[in-house]
Design a protein around this motif. Sequence first.
Motif, PDB file in Angstrom:
ATOM      1  N   ARG A 290      37.411 -25.582  30.991  1.00  0.00           N
ATOM      2  CA  ARG A 290      37.183 -26.067  32.361  1.00  0.00           C
ATOM      3  C   ARG A 290      35.860 -26.391  32.486  1.00  0.00           C
ATOM      4  O   ARG A 290      35.843 -25.954  33.389  1.00  0.00           O
ATOM      5  CB  ARG A 290      38.418 -24.933  32.479  1.00  0.00           C
TER       6      ARG A 290
ATOM      7  N   ASP B 191      44.273 -29.885  39.264  1.00  0.00           N
ATOM      8  CA  ASP B 191      45.215 -28.422  38.846  1.00  0.00           C
ATOM      9  C   ASP B 191      44.879 -27.799  39.152  1.00  0.00           C
ATOM     10  O   ASP B 191      45.749 -26.291  39.905  1.00  0.00           O
ATOM     11  CB  ASP B 191      45.194 -28.770  37.164  1.00  0.00           C
TER      12      ASP B 191
ATOM     13  N   ALA C 166      41.633 -37.068  32.792  1.00  0.00           N
ATOM     14  CA  ALA C 166      41.416 -36.439  32.274  1.00  0.00           C
ATOM     15  C   ALA C 166      39.434 -36.090  31.958  1.00  0.00           C
ATOM     16  O   ALA C 166      39.185 -37.113  31.401  1.00  0.00           O
ATOM     17  CB  ALA C 166      41.648 -36.532  30.908  1.00  0.00           C
TER      18      ALA C 166
ATOM     19  N   TRP D  48      35.456 -30.400  24.690  1.00  0.00           N
ATOM     20  CA  TRP D  48      36.534 -30.016  25.336  1.00  0.00           C
ATOM     21  C   TRP D  48      37.319 -30.190  23.749  1.00  0.00           C
ATOM     22  O   TRP D  48      38.979 -29.336  24.018  1.00  0.00           O
ATOM     23  CB  TRP D  48      36.937 -31.365  25.735  1.00  0.00           C
TER      24      TRP D  48
ATOM     25  N   TYR E 281      47.704 -26.345  29.803  1.00  0.00           N
ATOM     26  CA  TYR E 281      48.484 -26.843  31.114  1.00  0.00           C
ATOM     27  C   TYR E 281      47.363 -28.368  30.953  1.00  0.00           C
ATOM     28  O   TYR E 281      48.138 -29.421  31.401  1.00  0.00           O
ATOM     29  CB  TYR E 281      47.700 -26.411  32.135  1.00  0.00           C
ATOM     30  N   VAL E 282      46.452 -28.303  29.984  1.00  0.00           N
ATOM     31  CA  VAL E 282      45.227 -29.633  30.100  1.00  0.00           C
ATOM     32  C   VAL E 282      46.481 -30.311  29.001  1.00  0.00           C
ATOM     33  O   VAL E 282      46.671 -31.226  29.252  1.00  0.00           O
ATOM     34  CB  VAL E 282      44.398 -29.223  29.630  1.00  0.00           C
ATOM     35  N   ARG E 283      46.932 -29.713  28.427  1.00  0.00           N
ATOM     36  CA  ARG E 283      47.931 -30.702  27.003  1.00  0.00           C
ATOM     37  C   ARG E 283      48.485 -30.507  27.655  1.00  0.00           C
ATOM     38  O   ARG E 283      49.750 -31.907  27.368  1.00  0.00           O
ATOM     39  CB  ARG E 283      48.066 -29.869  25.825  1.00  0.00           C
TER      40      ARG E 283
ATOM     41  N   GLU F  46      49.701 -31.826  31.367  1.00  0.00           N
ATOM     42  CA  GLU F  46      49.890 -33.184  31.740  1.00  0.00           C
ATOM     43  C   GLU F  46      49.717 -34.406  31.264  1.00  0.00           C
ATOM     44  O   GLU F  46      49.589 -35.074  31.832  1.00  0.00           O
ATOM     45  CB  GLU F  46      48.287 -31.958  32.784  1.00  0.00           C
TER      46      GLU F  46
ATOM     47  N   SER G 223      42.222 -33.635  35.083  1.00  0.00           N
ATOM     48  CA  SER G 223      42.065 -31.784  34.128  1.00  0.00           C
ATOM     49  C   SER G 223      40.620 -32.146  33.348  1.00  0.00           C
ATOM     50  O   SER G 223      40.323 -33.324  33.117  1.00  0.00           O
ATOM     51  CB  SER G 223      42.983 -32.298  33.185  1.00  0.00           C
TER      52      SER G 223
ATOM     53  N   PRO H 151      39.315 -29.251  30.115  1.00  0.00           N
ATOM     54  CA  PRO H 151      39.730 -27.530  29.608  1.00  0.00           C
ATOM     55  C   PRO H 151      37.797 -26.323  30.508  1.00  0.00           C
ATOM     56  O   PRO H 151      37.101 -27.570  30.907  1.00  0.00           O
ATOM     57  CB  PRO H 151      39.757 -27.830  28.471  1.00  0.00           C
TER      58      PRO H 151
END
Length: 180
Positions: A1, A27, A53, A59, A77-79, A81, A178, A180
């Motif tokens: 992120r 998100d 994404a 990443w 949460y990225v995974r 989503e 999203s 990471p």
Amino acid sequence: REETAGEAMALFNQLAAAVGRDAVFMDVANIDLGRDFRQALHDRLESCDLMLALIGRSWVDAKTPSGRRRLDDPNDYVRLEIAAALKRNIPVLPVLVQGAQMPTMEVLPQDMKDFAFRNAFELSHSRWDSDVHEMLKRLRLEHPREPAPGTDAAAVRAPASGLGEPAATRPTEAIASSAP
């Protein structure tokens, strides 16, 4: 992120300007305090038509505070989503920033392997505005055009959404993004 935070916010603002703030979900910004983020993401992804994404150079190898690769954490949460969007089979657009490359199937967890086969779009720092405009055009999310003075309004149509209805008549689209 942390790697793509600036790009994510800039893209969020431009998407919100193009399709309306209520049609864009980010998100980290749109989950109410105290809510289970897994359920909030699930609820939002159940109704969205498109997911963006953001993929930065690091990443694939981004780590949790404990040193574990984030994509290997089934609760990341990225995974969550991306896996949920892929399962729904909605368009999932990898947006490559900072010269990032598309991850290969071999480096992705099982529930994300199909992500490697999604057609990506690159946003460059030096061409940001024109790249975003081109992406919106290709996604058919541009502002509806106003008819020129003296032109029959019926002859001017809003851009097609790519989702089956002209932009002027379709319901508001939800976009999850999203990074990471």
